[in-house]
Design an enzyme around this catalytic site. Structure first.
Site, PDB file in Angstrom:
ATOM      1  N   CYS A 197      -1.562  -4.974   3.081  1.00  0.00           N
ATOM      2  CA  CYS A 197      -0.913  -5.040   4.386  1.00  0.00           C
ATOM      3  C   CYS A 197      -0.229  -6.408   4.553  1.00  0.00           C
ATOM      4  O   CYS A 197       0.748  -6.701   3.885  1.00  0.00           O
ATOM      5  CB  CYS A 197      -1.889  -4.710   5.508  1.00  0.00           C
ATOM      6  SG  CYS A 197      -1.065  -4.306   7.072  1.00  0.00           S
ATOM      7  N   HIS A 232      -4.037   0.385   4.023  1.00  0.00           N
ATOM      8  CA  HIS A 232      -5.347  -0.246   3.889  1.00  0.00           C
ATOM      9  C   HIS A 232      -6.229   0.604   2.981  1.00  0.00           C
ATOM     10  O   HIS A 232      -6.798   1.596   3.436  1.00  0.00           O
ATOM     11  CB  HIS A 232      -6.013  -0.403   5.265  1.00  0.00           C
ATOM     12  CG  HIS A 232      -5.384  -1.450   6.099  1.00  0.00           C
ATOM     13  ND1 HIS A 232      -5.798  -2.769   6.078  1.00  0.00           N
ATOM     14  CD2 HIS A 232      -4.346  -1.396   6.963  1.00  0.00           C
ATOM     15  CE1 HIS A 232      -5.047  -3.476   6.898  1.00  0.00           C
ATOM     16  NE2 HIS A 232      -4.157  -2.666   7.449  1.00  0.00           N
ATOM     17  N   GLU A 277      -9.161   0.020   1.938  1.00  0.00           N
ATOM     18  CA  GLU A 277     -10.554  -0.032   2.399  1.00  0.00           C
ATOM     19  C   GLU A 277     -10.823   0.948   3.546  1.00  0.00           C
ATOM     20  O   GLU A 277     -11.969   1.182   3.897  1.00  0.00           O
ATOM     21  CB  GLU A 277     -10.935  -1.459   2.798  1.00  0.00           C
ATOM     22  CG  GLU A 277     -10.398  -1.951   4.123  1.00  0.00           C
ATOM     23  CD  GLU A 277      -8.948  -2.435   4.126  1.00  0.00           C
ATOM     24  OE1 GLU A 277      -8.524  -3.005   5.142  1.00  0.00           O
ATOM     25  OE2 GLU A 277      -8.230  -2.235   3.117  1.00  0.00           O
TER      26      GLU A 277
END
Length: 189
Positions: free
Chosen positions: A72, A170, A172
């Protein structure tokens, strides 16, 4: 050792759980790193100020050829500057980060990623897979684009240049596909 750059933003523990790195903003630890992950959320201006004490070592490590993954804002920081403010990025890649216009911001939620070029970090992930996004600024398509996504216009959702990778989404927060991206990066030599 994988250095996960700590700029007091982002979901570092989830990234660390997958790759088993060291969360740090210590230039000496970054200097010893064999790989770097730079996750980030928030303001380009703020982060450009926060990384000032480690900017030199980050640039040296990236230029030395070790694998780098920007997530990001960590991807956006690879470029020269942003419409978000007067802060300066690392300037490793030429280009300017732009603000979305004519669409609701932030671009938040699941969207598909179209693969435009082969990429080691996307091995085992089908074309047009979905990933989680949360951003109001984007990198326009450019010579480094290896993935693209449509939101108001088509933008670079992933870049690659030698040892340098960046993703606007993202990993994660992107379930199994995101874990695969992080594990693929962790396995790079």
């Amino acid at each position: 050792m994988i250095a996960i750059i700590d700029i007091n933003t982002g979901n570092l523990s989830n990234i660390n759980r997958v790759v088993g790195g060291t969360i740090t903003s210590n230039p000496y630890e970054i200097e010893k790193a064999e790989k770097i992950i730079f996750p980030g959320v928030g303001s380009f201006q703020y982060v450009s100020n926060v990384i000032e004490p480690i900017k030199g070592v980050l640039m040296d490590k990236i230029k030395s050829g070790i694998p780098y993954l920007g997530i990001c804002l960590g991807m956006e920081m690879l470029f020269q500057d942003s419409e978000e403010g007067s802060g300066k990025g690392l300037g490793i890649l030429k280009g300017r980060v732009k603000k979305f216009k004519g669409v609701k911001t932030p671009h938040m939620g699941w969207n598909n990623v179209s693969l435009k070029a082969p990429s080691l970090i996307m091995q085992g992930i089908p074309d047009n897979s979905f990933f989680y996004f949360m951003h109001s600024y984007y990198v326009p398509e450019n010579e480094f684009t290896i993935m693209e996504t449509e939101y108001g216009n088509t933008f670079a959702s992933g870049i690659g240049y030698g040892n340098i990778y960046g993703v606007q989404f993202h990993p994660e927060k992107s379930g199994e596909n995101g874990v695969r991206v992080l594990k693929n990066f962790g396995g790079l030599k």
